[in-house]
Write an enzyme that holds these catalytic residues in place. Structure first.
Site, short mmCIF file in Angstrom:
data_model
loop_
_atom_site.label_atom_id
_atom_site.label_comp_id
_atom_site.label_asym_id
_atom_site.label_seq_id
_atom_site.Cartn_x
_atom_site.Cartn_y
_atom_site.Cartn_z
N HIS A 104 0.60 -1.55 0.20
CA HIS A 104 0.02 -0.13 0.04
C HIS A 104 0.71 1.12 0.51
O HIS A 104 1.74 1.12 0.26
CB HIS A 104 -0.80 0.33 0.95
CG HIS A 104 -1.34 -0.89 1.45
ND1 HIS A 104 -1.49 -1.79 2.41
CD2 HIS A 104 -3.43 -1.52 1.32
CE1 HIS A 104 -2.76 -3.25 1.98
NE2 HIS A 104 -3.02 -2.38 1.79
N GLU A 235 -11.05 -5.95 -5.54
CA GLU A 235 -10.74 -7.55 -4.24
C GLU A 235 -11.80 -7.69 -3.69
O GLU A 235 -12.07 -6.92 -2.40
CB GLU A 235 -9.60 -7.31 -3.20
CG GLU A 235 -9.53 -8.72 -2.61
CD GLU A 235 -7.79 -8.35 -1.79
OE1 GLU A 235 -6.74 -7.66 -2.10
OE2 GLU A 235 -7.85 -8.70 -0.37
N GLU A 271 -9.24 -13.57 -2.95
CA GLU A 271 -8.70 -14.06 -1.69
C GLU A 271 -9.18 -14.76 -0.83
O GLU A 271 -10.36 -14.44 -0.44
CB GLU A 271 -8.67 -13.19 -0.72
CG GLU A 271 -7.65 -12.95 0.47
CD GLU A 271 -7.42 -11.63 1.43
OE1 GLU A 271 -6.75 -10.74 1.11
OE2 GLU A 271 -7.31 -11.66 2.98
N HIS A 274 -11.19 -14.57 2.11
CA HIS A 274 -12.39 -13.31 1.91
C HIS A 274 -13.93 -14.00 1.69
O HIS A 274 -14.93 -14.34 1.51
CB HIS A 274 -11.73 -12.72 1.64
CG HIS A 274 -11.51 -10.99 1.69
ND1 HIS A 274 -10.64 -9.79 0.86
CD2 HIS A 274 -10.36 -11.11 2.48
CE1 HIS A 274 -9.62 -9.33 1.51
NE2 HIS A 274 -9.65 -10.11 2.26
N ASP A 299 -4.54 -13.62 -3.69
CA ASP A 299 -3.99 -13.20 -2.28
C ASP A 299 -4.06 -14.36 -1.82
O ASP A 299 -5.20 -14.71 -0.92
CB ASP A 299 -5.55 -11.71 -1.52
CG ASP A 299 -3.72 -10.85 -2.05
OD1 ASP A 299 -3.30 -11.02 -2.44
OD2 ASP A 299 -4.45 -9.49 -0.72
N ASP A 310 -11.33 -12.46 9.41
CA ASP A 310 -10.36 -12.73 8.90
C ASP A 310 -8.82 -13.05 9.18
O ASP A 310 -8.20 -12.00 10.38
CB ASP A 310 -10.17 -11.14 7.78
CG ASP A 310 -9.52 -10.70 7.30
OD1 ASP A 310 -9.06 -11.40 6.72
OD2 ASP A 310 -9.64 -9.72 7.10
N ASP A 312 -6.35 -14.23 8.09
CA ASP A 312 -4.82 -13.99 7.00
C ASP A 312 -3.75 -14.70 7.47
O ASP A 312 -2.65 -14.62 7.41
CB ASP A 312 -4.36 -12.63 7.48
CG ASP A 312 -5.00 -11.60 6.29
OD1 ASP A 312 -5.71 -11.92 5.29
OD2 ASP A 312 -5.48 -10.60 7.07
C1 XLS Z 1 -7.93 -6.75 3.55
C2 XLS Z 1 -7.31 -6.94 2.09
C3 XLS Z 1 -6.17 -6.13 1.68
C4 XLS Z 1 -5.51 -6.10 0.77
C5 XLS Z 1 -5.06 -4.42 -0.09
O1 XLS Z 1 -8.69 -7.83 4.11
O2 XLS Z 1 -7.31 -8.19 2.17
O3 XLS Z 1 -5.09 -6.70 2.39
O4 XLS Z 1 -5.29 -7.48 -0.23
O5 XLS Z 1 -5.34 -3.78 0.31
NI NI Z 2 -5.69 -8.99 0.15
NI NI Z 3 -7.46 -9.65 4.02
#
Ligand code: XLS
Ligand code: NI
Ligand code: NI
Length: 439
Positions: A104, A235, A271, A274, A299, A310, A312
């Site tokens: 970012h 996304e 992603e 998500h 992602d 979330d 990750d």
């Molecule tokens: C958040 C998103 C973020 C995007 C980029 O949940 O995954 O990380 O990939 O802004």
């Molecule tokens: Ni992401």
């Molecule tokens: Ni995310």
């Protein structure tokens, strides 16, 4: 600390050692970058990328606790640490052997007190990034703008009820696109951070969606104006931070893009973490986006569907990676997109070595998924079963339905002549058993 500082001392270039012992986790056992599978090098099928925000800006803080990860590059003034972070990141990319990274704007350089100051910070840091890119050959998979963290964006960016805030977001994206061009980014991502709402009572959803579409049209126009050659990606995410996010899942975004005539200018960055938050299976949106020719990038992470938020996490499940790579192979690859590790080590994984182990493990999980999927696609058993299942559409009335030339009268006539259709088995368990053979 100067540019010569080694941040990951004692760790050298990660080797490929296919016969290493189980306890040996600082080597690849599956990922052999140069090895060719189905006519393409593994590194070109997988196009791995490291994300900046989790791996280099992350501190382990969560809503309940303070930072747990002591990173030497996070010391000093914001500009000093931004420079050190960049050196640390490039040392990491090189030692890991990954050719792409994502960031970012506000991960790369701190936000200033005015837009002009923020832009100057970004200009200075991207000069250094450009230098490190040319020294190492590491490239930008995608850039994105952080349009959700600053308090000004609390009610959204492109969907904010106040056009002043939308204008700020537009100014930020303009600079983001300039930076994408400067660094040769292959994609540009829009994740709709706070593009959504908590209550229908204070929200004009039709107006907000239209504003967002018009915002994207401005971005397309500016991209064309500056001759930026990258792929635009949206996304999807169903919730967090908003209760209702406009870009809920792949099909919602595809519908939005088609409705506003933006589907030729954008693809999707899916992603799976998500996707599962949206209540779908891990591979669902990968398959849906690909079916419409809209799968641009991934992602590659995972959530814990039992938790429902979330998380990750690094993707370590080879069944999931096999399913993803099956679709990637079937669509002929992900380029110019890739597999970006939008994933963070757990806050309890405090050693710098854990950052390597996490990426190596996930890269191996995807390399294994690629090997499995290549084997599965090459042998063609599942493809053959699928073809057989839809055989009735290859001739006669089925062919006419396929071509879109058939009528309801023809349907009636066909049934009057042929009566009741015979039962045919869906053979799901057979497909699952065949799939298991390859995993
Ligand atoms: C958040 C998103 C973020 C995007 C980029 O949940 O995954 O990380 O990939 O802004
Ligand atoms: Ni992401
Ligand atoms: Ni995310």
């Amino acid at each position: 600390m100067a540019s010569g500082t080694e941040f990951f001392a004692g760790i050298s270039k990660i080797p490929y050692s296919p016969s290493a012992a189980a306890r040996d986790v600082m080597c690849f056992k599956q990922y052999n970058a140069e090895e060719v599978l189905m006519g393409r090098k593994m590194e070109d099928w997988l196009r791995f990328s490291v994300c900046y925000w989790h791996s280099f800006c992350g501190t382990g803080a969560d809503p309940f606790g303070f930072p747990t990860l002591q990173r030497p590059w996070n010391e000093g003034t914001p500009m000093e640490s931004a420079r050190m972070r960049l050196h640390a990141a490039f040392e990491f990319f090189t030692k890991l052997g990954v050719k792409y990274y994502t960031f970012h704007d506000r991960d790369m350089a701190p936000e200033g007190s005015t837009l002009q100051e923020s832009n100057r910070n970004l200009e200075e840091l991207t000069d250094l990034a450009l230098q490190l890119q040319s020294q190492t050959g590491v490239k930008v998979l995608w850039v994105t703008c952080n349009l959700f963290a600053h308090p000004r964006y609390m009610n959204g960016a492109a969907t904010n009820p106040d056009c002043h805030v939308l204008a700020y977001a537009g100014a930020q994206v303009k600079k983001g696109l300039d930076v994408a061009k400067k660094l040769g980014a292959e994609n540009f991502v829009f994740w709709g951070g706070r593009e959504g709402f908590h209550s229908t009572l204070n929200t004009d959803v039709a107006a907000e969606l239209k504003h967002m579409a018009n915002f994207f049209k401005m971005a397309v126009k500016y991209k064309e104006k500056i001759g930026l050659k990258c792929q635009f990606l949206i996304e999807p995410k169903p919730k967090e931070p908003c209760r209702h996010q406009y870009d809920y899942d792949a099909m919602s975004v595809i519908g939005f893009l088609k409705h506003y005539g933006l589907d030729r200018d954008f693809k999707l960055n899916i992603e799976p973490n998500h996707t599962t938050l949206a209540g779908h299976s891990y591979e669902h949106d990968i398959v849906m986006a690909s079916a419409f020719g809209m799968l641009g990038s991934v992602d590659s992470n995972t959530g814990s569907p039992d938790l429902g938020w979330d998380t990750d996490q690094f993707p370590m499940d080879t069944r999931n990676t096999t399913l993803v790579m099956k679709t990637v192979i079937e669509q002929g690859g992900l380029q110019p997109g890739g597999l970006n590790f939008d994933a963070k080590v757990r806050r309890e994984s405090t050693e710098p070595e854990d950052l390597f182990i996490a990426h190596i493990g996930a890269m191996d999980a995807f390399a294994r998924g690629l090997r499995n999927a290549a084997h599965l696609v090459e042998e063609g058993l599942l493809a053959g079963m699928l073809k057989e299942r839809y055989l009735s559409f290859s001739h006669g009335i089925g062919q006419e339905v396929e071509d879109g030339t058939a009528s309801l009268e023809q349907m009636e006539d066909y049934v009057c002549h042929n009566g009741e259709p015979a039962a045919t088995s869906g053979r799901q368990e057979k497909c699952e058993a065949v799939f298991n053979h390859y995993v």
